[in-house]
Design a protein around this motif. Structure first.
Motif, mmCIF file in Angstrom:
data_model
loop_
_atom_site.group_PDB
_atom_site.id
_atom_site.type_symbol
_atom_site.label_atom_id
_atom_site.label_comp_id
_atom_site.label_asym_id
_atom_site.label_seq_id
_atom_site.Cartn_x
_atom_site.Cartn_y
_atom_site.Cartn_z
ATOM 1 N N GLY A 149 29.758 73.097 -10.685
ATOM 2 C CA GLY A 149 30.657 71.994 -10.946
ATOM 3 C C GLY A 149 29.905 70.748 -11.330
ATOM 4 N N GLU A 150 30.641 69.742 -11.783
ATOM 5 C CA GLU A 150 30.027 68.476 -12.157
ATOM 6 C C GLU A 150 31.034 67.349 -11.965
ATOM 7 O OE1 GLU A 150 30.337 68.122 -16.886
ATOM 8 O OE2 GLU A 150 29.175 69.889 -16.252
ATOM 9 N N ALA A 151 30.505 66.142 -11.838
ATOM 10 C CA ALA A 151 31.346 64.959 -11.664
ATOM 11 C C ALA A 151 30.678 63.789 -12.356
ATOM 12 C CB ALA A 151 31.548 64.652 -10.183
ATOM 13 N N PRO A 171 27.888 62.046 -20.055
ATOM 14 C CA PRO A 171 28.275 63.414 -20.450
ATOM 15 C C PRO A 171 27.125 64.203 -21.076
ATOM 16 C CG PRO A 171 29.962 61.842 -21.100
ATOM 17 C CD PRO A 171 28.783 61.039 -20.647
ATOM 18 N N LEU A 172 26.316 63.545 -21.901
ATOM 19 C CA LEU A 172 25.215 64.243 -22.550
ATOM 20 C C LEU A 172 24.183 64.687 -21.533
ATOM 21 C CD1 LEU A 172 24.031 65.185 -25.219
ATOM 22 C CD2 LEU A 172 22.889 62.959 -25.434
ATOM 23 N N GLN A 173 23.945 63.878 -20.515
ATOM 24 C CA GLN A 173 23.001 64.238 -19.457
ATOM 25 C C GLN A 173 23.517 65.458 -18.695
ATOM 26 O OE1 GLN A 173 20.000 61.888 -18.458
ATOM 27 N NE2 GLN A 173 19.499 64.033 -18.162
ATOM 28 N N ARG A 174 24.803 65.465 -18.364
ATOM 29 C CA ARG A 174 25.389 66.614 -17.659
ATOM 30 C C ARG A 174 25.313 67.868 -18.509
ATOM 31 N NH1 ARG A 174 29.599 62.941 -16.819
ATOM 32 N NH2 ARG A 174 31.059 64.274 -17.964
ATOM 33 N N ARG A 182 34.685 66.990 -4.499
ATOM 34 C CA ARG A 182 34.462 68.340 -4.996
ATOM 35 C C ARG A 182 33.336 69.047 -4.250
ATOM 36 N NH1 ARG A 182 34.231 69.744 -10.884
ATOM 37 N NH2 ARG A 182 34.912 71.684 -9.885
ATOM 38 N N ILE A 183 32.321 68.308 -3.874
ATOM 39 C CA ILE A 183 31.197 68.916 -3.146
ATOM 40 C C ILE A 183 31.650 69.382 -1.766
ATOM 41 C CG2 ILE A 183 28.978 68.387 -2.040
ATOM 42 C CD1 ILE A 183 28.440 66.593 -4.548
ATOM 43 N N VAL A 216 24.319 74.858 -7.903
ATOM 44 C CA VAL A 216 23.984 73.457 -8.162
ATOM 45 C C VAL A 216 25.214 72.712 -8.655
ATOM 46 C CG1 VAL A 216 22.468 71.874 -9.419
ATOM 47 C CG2 VAL A 216 21.644 74.163 -8.796
ATOM 48 N N PHE A 217 25.393 71.503 -8.138
ATOM 49 C CA PHE A 217 26.455 70.608 -8.596
ATOM 50 C C PHE A 217 25.795 69.385 -9.223
ATOM 51 C CE2 PHE A 217 29.766 67.462 -8.487
ATOM 52 C CZ PHE A 217 30.958 68.178 -8.586
ATOM 53 N N VAL A 218 26.254 68.991 -10.397
ATOM 54 C CA VAL A 218 25.639 67.893 -11.144
ATOM 55 C C VAL A 218 26.530 66.657 -11.109
ATOM 56 C CG1 VAL A 218 24.833 67.108 -13.394
ATOM 57 C CG2 VAL A 218 24.406 69.466 -12.671
ATOM 58 N N VAL A 219 25.958 65.532 -10.711
ATOM 59 C CA VAL A 219 26.687 64.266 -10.684
ATOM 60 C C VAL A 219 25.949 63.279 -11.577
ATOM 61 C CG1 VAL A 219 27.703 62.483 -9.234
ATOM 62 C CG2 VAL A 219 27.252 64.758 -8.276
#
Length: 221
Positions: free
Chosen positions: A31-33, A11-14, A42-43, A4-7
């Motif tokens: 990863g995250e963005a 910041p707190l949500q991620r 990145r995806i 899973v990648f988080v966008v």
């Protein structure tokens, strides 16, 4: 293991998503963005199974990021996370190629179920909610939904029964409801649905519903 990648711009949500995904045996966060432009880059490199996509972000928003990711032809499937006050954007995200959307105030187990469903190739919007969403924003589909049904090569590939199933999907009916309406078994309906999606090139039921509206097989109520 589902990657899973988080966008998300927050910041707190991620962080919350990361904590949940890292504590779940069958998911991993790769990863995250914090914005759409970074997410697209990145995806493309990481090719995660599922992308949790926020809508409101600086620069490239979630809708445009979804459009670019889907257009790139990768295997990643997009699950949009939205709130009630931005629900109008969810429809645009579905048109851009998202596999569904969930509200951010759902329970953790519901989010995980949604991630698993999307990873398996399913849509995560309940049929009744799909119907309400499309009816509420049907004017976004086309400037004129009152004309005759449009001819389309994809429809020519369907049998008469499969076309009936597509119309039923467009009305937001479940497999059970379609079975009752057409006097078929649910297993037969499931087979028909699979064939319909394959023939029209739809990734999931949501895309099939949108196509049914686009071709004027369904009229907004």
């Amino acid at each position: 293991m589902i990657s899973v990648f988080v966008v998300d711009a927050q910041p707190l949500q991620r962080f919350g998503f990361r904590m949940l995904l890292e504590s779940t045996p069958d998911t991993e966060i790769v990863g995250e963005a914090e914005n759409g432009a970074e997410a697209v880059r990145r995806i493309t490199e990481l090719r995660p199974d599922v992308v949790l996509m926020d809508i409101r972000m600086p620069g490239v928003d979630g809708i445009e990021a979804t459009r670019r990711i889907v257009a790139a032809g990768g295997r990643s499937r997009i699950l949009v996370l939205t709130t009630f006050d931005v629900e109008r954007y969810a429809f645009a995200a579905l048109r851009a190629g998202a596999s569904g959307f969930l509200l951010k105030d759902i329970r953790p187990e519901e989010l995980l179920a949604g991630i698993r469903a999307v990873a398996a190739g399913d849509a995560v919007i309940a049929p009744a909610l799909t119907r309400r969403l499309l009816d509420a924003f049907a004017d976004r589909l086309d400037d004129d939904l009152c004309g005759p049904a449009r001819e389309d090569p994809r429809l020519n590939c369907l049998t008469g029964r499969e076309r009936e199933v597509l119309v039923a999907i467009g009305h937001g009916l479940t497999n059970g409801e379609i079975a009752q309406q057409l006097t078929l078994s649910e297993s037969t309906v499931k087979t028909h649905v699979g064939r319909v999606l394959a023939k029209i090139g739809a990734r999931d039921r949501i895309q099939a519903v949108i196509l049914a509206y686009d071709l004027r097989l369904i009229r907004p109520v």
